[in-house]
Structures are given as structure tokens and as C-alpha cells.
Write a protein that holds these residues in place. Structure first.
Motif, PDB file in Angstrom:
ATOM      1  N   PRO A   1       0.813  -1.223   0.000  1.00  0.00           N
ATOM      2  CA  PRO A   1       0.000   0.000   0.000  1.00  0.00           C
ATOM      3  C   PRO A   1       0.848   1.276   0.000  1.00  0.00           C
ATOM      4  O   PRO A   1       0.497   2.266  -0.644  1.00  0.00           O
ATOM      5  CB  PRO A   1      -0.831  -0.114   1.283  1.00  0.00           C
ATOM      6  CG  PRO A   1      -0.913  -1.586   1.555  1.00  0.00           C
ATOM      7  CD  PRO A   1       0.404  -2.146   1.083  1.00  0.00           C
ATOM      8  N   ILE A   2       1.965   1.254   0.724  1.00  0.00           N
ATOM      9  CA  ILE A   2       2.829   2.438   0.726  1.00  0.00           C
ATOM     10  C   ILE A   2       3.495   2.603  -0.631  1.00  0.00           C
ATOM     11  O   ILE A   2       3.629   3.720  -1.134  1.00  0.00           O
ATOM     12  CB  ILE A   2       3.872   2.359   1.866  1.00  0.00           C
ATOM     13  CG1 ILE A   2       3.157   2.454   3.214  1.00  0.00           C
ATOM     14  CG2 ILE A   2       4.904   3.475   1.733  1.00  0.00           C
ATOM     15  CD1 ILE A   2       4.073   2.302   4.413  1.00  0.00           C
ATOM     16  N   GLU A   3       3.886   1.500  -1.251  1.00  0.00           N
ATOM     17  CA  GLU A   3       4.478   1.567  -2.602  1.00  0.00           C
ATOM     18  C   GLU A   3       3.490   2.187  -3.581  1.00  0.00           C
ATOM     19  O   GLU A   3       3.858   3.032  -4.398  1.00  0.00           O
ATOM     20  CB  GLU A   3       4.900   0.170  -3.066  1.00  0.00           C
ATOM     21  CG  GLU A   3       5.148   0.030  -4.550  1.00  0.00           C
ATOM     22  CD  GLU A   3       6.252   0.926  -5.112  1.00  0.00           C
ATOM     23  OE1 GLU A   3       6.258   1.155  -6.323  1.00  0.00           O
ATOM     24  OE2 GLU A   3       7.095   1.411  -4.333  1.00  0.00           O
ATOM     25  N   ASN A   4       2.226   1.808  -3.486  1.00  0.00           N
ATOM     26  CA  ASN A   4       1.212   2.382  -4.374  1.00  0.00           C
ATOM     27  C   ASN A   4       1.075   3.885  -4.161  1.00  0.00           C
ATOM     28  O   ASN A   4       0.997   4.652  -5.125  1.00  0.00           O
ATOM     29  CB  ASN A   4      -0.145   1.699  -4.156  1.00  0.00           C
ATOM     30  CG  ASN A   4      -0.158   0.272  -4.648  1.00  0.00           C
ATOM     31  OD1 ASN A   4       0.624  -0.107  -5.525  1.00  0.00           O
ATOM     32  ND2 ASN A   4      -1.027  -0.543  -4.076  1.00  0.00           N
ATOM     33  N   ARG A   5       1.050   4.311  -2.895  1.00  0.00           N
ATOM     34  CA  ARG A   5       0.949   5.743  -2.595  1.00  0.00           C
ATOM     35  C   ARG A   5       2.183   6.486  -3.078  1.00  0.00           C
ATOM     36  O   ARG A   5       2.088   7.590  -3.614  1.00  0.00           O
ATOM     37  CB  ARG A   5       0.746   5.949  -1.100  1.00  0.00           C
ATOM     38  CG  ARG A   5      -0.619   5.472  -0.621  1.00  0.00           C
ATOM     39  CD  ARG A   5      -0.747   5.502   0.887  1.00  0.00           C
ATOM     40  NE  ARG A   5      -0.576   6.855   1.399  1.00  0.00           N
ATOM     41  CZ  ARG A   5      -0.328   7.115   2.670  1.00  0.00           C
ATOM     42  NH1 ARG A   5      -0.208   6.141   3.554  1.00  0.00           N
ATOM     43  NH2 ARG A   5      -0.181   8.360   3.063  1.00  0.00           N
TER      44      ARG A   5
END
Length: 78
Positions: A13-17
Motif C-alpha cells: 500500500p505504501i508503494e502504491n501511494r
């Protein structure tokens, strides 16, 4: 200036953000992370930029001889 490699594991999820933030900023993920780290380090150091004189120069504030500036200030108070 020397460069060093740092590997950081982050959840999906952090990679996507991060990917979306870098795309909005029209920069690479690496550049986005480097800037975020620099901004955080400046905040933690009390907001003191790495080069205070360079930061002042970026203000593009008016400059003149001190006596001229004082005279202009005094003239404006009349």
C-alpha cells in the motif's frame, strides 16, 4: 558529493501511494523519497536549511546599502 545506496522494504500500500505521489510530482520514486527525507531532516533540525545564506538569496528580497535602506524606511514613516 558521494552517493550511497539504501534499500528500504515497504509494504504494497505504501508503494502504491509512493508511485502515485511521484507521478503527480512528475519525478522518479527515488527523487521523491530523497526530497521527502531532506524535508524531514530540515524540520527535525528546527527548520534550519543546509545553507542559510543560499536560502536567504532564494527569497529575492530587495537589497541596498544599509544607509540607503534606513533612509528609505525613515522617509516612509514621515
Amino acid at each position: 558529493m558521494a552517493s550511497y545506496r539504501l534499500q528500504v522494504l515497504i509494504p504494497g500500500p505504501i508503494e502504491n501511494r509512493l508511485r502515485k505521489a511521484a507521478k503527480r510530482a512528475q519525478t522518479s520514486r527515488g527523487a521523491w523519497v530523497r526530497r521527502a527525507i531532506e524535508e524531514r531532516l530540515e524540520r527535525e533540525s528546527g527548520g534550519v536549511p543546509r545553507d542559510p545564506l543560499a536560502a536567504m538569496q532564494e527569497l529575492n528580497a530587495p537589497t541596498a546599502d544599509i544607509d540607503v535602506m534606513i533612509a528609505e524606511i525613515e522617509a516612509g514613516r514621515s
